[in-house]
Design an enzyme around this catalytic site. Structure first.
Site, short mmCIF file in Angstrom:
data_model
loop_
_atom_site.label_atom_id
_atom_site.label_comp_id
_atom_site.label_asym_id
_atom_site.label_seq_id
_atom_site.Cartn_x
_atom_site.Cartn_y
_atom_site.Cartn_z
N ALA A 1 55.60 -57.19 -42.82
CA ALA A 1 54.69 -56.16 -43.58
C ALA A 1 54.79 -54.62 -43.14
O ALA A 1 54.83 -54.57 -42.00
CB ALA A 1 53.65 -56.04 -44.18
N GLY B 1 54.95 -60.96 -42.44
CA GLY B 1 56.08 -60.80 -43.53
C GLY B 1 57.51 -61.40 -44.06
O GLY B 1 58.07 -61.84 -44.74
N GLU C 1 50.29 -61.66 -35.84
CA GLU C 1 49.27 -60.66 -37.28
C GLU C 1 48.27 -60.67 -36.08
O GLU C 1 47.23 -59.63 -36.14
CB GLU C 1 49.25 -61.95 -38.03
CG GLU C 1 49.87 -60.80 -39.72
CD GLU C 1 51.14 -61.88 -39.12
OE1 GLU C 1 51.95 -63.15 -38.20
OE2 GLU C 1 52.29 -61.76 -40.04
N1 CO8 Z 1 55.77 -51.46 -40.25
C1 CO8 Z 1 56.16 -50.73 -39.39
N2 CO8 Z 1 57.53 -50.28 -38.98
C2 CO8 Z 1 57.44 -50.99 -38.23
C3 CO8 Z 1 57.56 -52.71 -37.99
C4 CO8 Z 1 56.36 -53.16 -39.02
N3 CO8 Z 1 56.01 -53.42 -39.15
N4 CO8 Z 1 58.83 -52.92 -37.29
C5 CO8 Z 1 58.88 -51.60 -35.87
N5 CO8 Z 1 58.68 -50.51 -37.25
C6 CO8 Z 1 59.85 -49.08 -37.15
C7 CO8 Z 1 58.87 -49.20 -35.02
O1 CO8 Z 1 57.28 -48.49 -35.84
C8 CO8 Z 1 59.89 -47.88 -35.41
O2 CO8 Z 1 60.12 -46.71 -36.56
P1 CO8 Z 1 59.69 -45.40 -35.61
O3 CO8 Z 1 61.11 -45.20 -35.10
O4 CO8 Z 1 59.79 -44.64 -36.94
O5 CO8 Z 1 58.57 -45.19 -34.20
C9 CO8 Z 1 60.91 -48.65 -35.85
O6 CO8 Z 1 61.20 -49.58 -37.00
C10 CO8 Z 1 61.70 -49.28 -34.37
O7 CO8 Z 1 61.03 -50.73 -34.09
P2 CO8 Z 1 61.01 -50.68 -32.68
O8 CO8 Z 1 60.79 -48.94 -31.63
O9 CO8 Z 1 59.03 -50.62 -32.05
O10 CO8 Z 1 62.17 -51.18 -32.08
P3 CO8 Z 1 61.77 -52.27 -30.73
O11 CO8 Z 1 63.44 -52.80 -30.42
O12 CO8 Z 1 61.46 -51.44 -29.86
O13 CO8 Z 1 61.00 -53.49 -30.91
C11 CO8 Z 1 59.37 -55.02 -32.85
C12 CO8 Z 1 61.12 -54.33 -32.26
C13 CO8 Z 1 59.14 -56.27 -31.18
C14 CO8 Z 1 59.97 -55.82 -33.75
C15 CO8 Z 1 58.66 -54.37 -32.28
O14 CO8 Z 1 59.60 -53.52 -33.71
C16 CO8 Z 1 57.37 -54.74 -33.33
O15 CO8 Z 1 56.64 -55.51 -32.84
N6 CO8 Z 1 57.25 -54.91 -34.73
C17 CO8 Z 1 56.58 -54.75 -35.63
C18 CO8 Z 1 56.37 -57.10 -35.92
C19 CO8 Z 1 55.19 -56.85 -36.19
O16 CO8 Z 1 54.01 -56.98 -35.96
N7 CO8 Z 1 55.64 -57.71 -36.88
C20 CO8 Z 1 54.40 -57.83 -38.36
C21 CO8 Z 1 53.39 -57.04 -39.26
S1 CO8 Z 1 52.05 -57.60 -39.79
C22 CO8 Z 1 52.32 -58.49 -41.20
O17 CO8 Z 1 53.83 -58.74 -41.37
C23 CO8 Z 1 51.42 -58.77 -42.11
C24 CO8 Z 1 51.70 -60.02 -43.35
C25 CO8 Z 1 51.36 -59.70 -44.17
C26 CO8 Z 1 50.83 -58.90 -45.31
C27 CO8 Z 1 49.40 -59.11 -46.24
C28 CO8 Z 1 49.46 -57.95 -46.81
C29 CO8 Z 1 48.31 -57.47 -46.71
#
Ligand code: CO8
Length: 263
Positions: free
Chosen positions: A69, A114, A137
Site C-alpha cells: 500500500a 498489500g 508492516e
Molecule cells: N509506498 C509508497 N512508495 C513506495 C513504496 C510503498 N509501499 N515502495 C516503494 N515506494 C517508492 C519509494 O518511496 C521510491 O520513491 P521515490 O523515488 O519517490 O523516493 C520508489 O518507490 C522506489 O523505491 P526505492 O528507492 O525504495 O527502491 P529500492 O530498490 O531501494 O527498494 C524496496 C525497494 C525494498 C521494495 C523498498 O522500496 C521498500 O522497502 N518499499 C516499501 C515496502 C513496504 O514496506 N511495503 C509495505 C507497505 S505497508 C502495506 O502494504 C500495508 C498493507 C495494508 C494496508 C491496509 C490499509 C491500511
C-alpha cells in the site's frame, strides 16, 4: 483488443485472458486509493466480458509486482481513515477472490505488504525467480490490513504466516514456493509466456466447472467440513445439468477432444 489505460492501471486481452497491469513503476506499483479503484473497475469489466475467460494481475516493469500500500498516503491517515482504507482494500481484493473466472497473479518482482496480499487474493500465483515476498508492516508499526492476517495463514499455515508477519523479513521466490505461498516459479524472462501458456490451457477447460470449483473451494473454507462437503455435493450435482458435462463425458467416451461452451 487494443490496450486500455487508466491513470495507474493498464488492461488488455491476450488470447482470452484479461491482463490487468498495475502501472506505477516509479513508486514500485504501490497501491493508493485511485490505483485500487482502477484495478477494481478493470477486474469487474473483465468478469462481465463474455469474451474473457480468466484474469491475470501483474505489475509494470521488472522490479515490482506491487511493493505495498502507498506508505506516503497512509502516513496522513487517522485511525478511522486507516480502518476505512483497510476495509476498502479488503473489499476490493474480495472482487478478485470471489471472481467466478480464474484469477492468476503473475508476480514479476517485489510483492510486499498489500502487494503480497493482492497476490494472496488471486486463485493461483506464478512467480518470476527474481520475485520477493513479505509482510513488512511491522517495520512500519503496522499489521497487514488487506487480508494478510487471514489469507496468509490459510495458505501457508499459521506458524509460517506468523513467522513472516512477526519478522517482517522478505523471502525469495524459491522459499515462497517451498512454503506454498506460490504455486510455480519460472525464470523472470519466461514469466509472461508461461502465464499466457497457463491461461491458454485453463481456457480449454469447462468454464462452468471452473466457476463451481472456485465456489466450492471458497465457500468450503468458511464453514464446517460437514457443511462444506454438502455444498460440494450440491455443486457437483449442478454440473450434471450443464451442456459442458454432457460434452466432457461424451468426448471422453468418443475419444475426442472436448469443446466446452460454458453452459
Ligand atoms: N509506498 C509508497 N512508495 C513506495 C513504496 C510503498 N509501499 N515502495 C516503494 N515506494 C517508492 C519509494 O518511496 C521510491 O520513491 P521515490 O523515488 O519517490 O523516493 C520508489 O518507490 C522506489 O523505491 P526505492 O528507492 O525504495 O527502491 P529500492 O530498490 O531501494 O527498494 C524496496 C525497494 C525494498 C521494495 C523498498 O522500496 C521498500 O522497502 N518499499 C516499501 C515496502 C513496504 O514496506 N511495503 C509495505 C507497505 S505497508 C502495506 O502494504 C500495508 C498493507 C495494508 C494496508 C491496509 C490499509 C491500511
Amino acid at each position: 483488443m487494443s490496450e486500455q489505460r487508466s491513470a495507474n492501471v493498464r488492461y488488455e486481452i491476450r488470447d482470452s485472458a484479461g491482463w490487468i497491469t498495475i502501472d506505477r513503476p516509479a513508486k514500485l506499483n504501490a497501491l493508493d486509493r485511485r490505483t485500487v479503484e482502477e484495478l477494481v473497475v478493470h477486474a469487474r469489466a473483465a468478469i462481465d466480458d463474455a469474451d474473457v475467460r480468466l484474469l491475470v494481475v501483474t505489475g509494470a516493469g521488472d522490479k515490482a509486482f506491487v511493493a505495498g500500500a502507498d506508505i506516503r498516503a497512509m502516513a496522513e491517515m487517522d485511525p478511522r481513515e486507516a480502518q476505512q482504507f483497510s476495509r476498502f482494500l479488503q473489499r476490493s481484493l474480495d472482487v478478485l477472490e470471489r471472481s467466478p473466472k480464474p484469477v492468476v497473479a503473475a508476480v514479476n518482482g517485489f510483492a510486499l505488504g498489500g502487494g503480497c496480499e493482492l497476490a494472496l487474493a488471486c486463485h493461483v500465483r506464478i512467480a518470476a525467480d527474481t520475485a520477493r515476498f513479505g509482510q513488512p508492516e511491522v517495520n512500519l508499526g503496522l499489521i497487514p490490513g488487506a487480508g494478510g492476517t487471514q489469507r496468509l495463514p490459510r495458505l501457508v499455515g499459521r506458524g509460517r504466516a506468523l513467522d513472516l508477519i512477526l519478522g517482517g523479513e522478505m523471502i525469495d521466490a524459491a522459499e515462497a514456493l517451498r512454503i506454498g505461498l506460490v504455486e510455480r516459479v519460472v525464470p523472470a524472462a519466461e514469466l509472461a509466456e508461461t502465464v499466457q501458456e497457463y491461461t491458454r490451457r485453463l481456457s480449454a477447460k469447462s468454464p462452468i466447472a471452473q466457476t463451481r470449483a472456485i465456489e466450492a473451494v471458497l465457500s468450503g473454507s468458511e464453514v464446517s467440513l460437514a457443511e462444506a462437503l454438502r455444498s460440494e455435493a450440491a455443486l457437483f450435482g449442478l454440473c450434471f445439468a450443464t451442456d459442458d458435462m454432457q460434452e466432457g463425458t461424451s468426448a471422453f467416451l468418443e475419444k475426442r477432444k472436448a469443446s466446452f461452451r460454458g453452459r
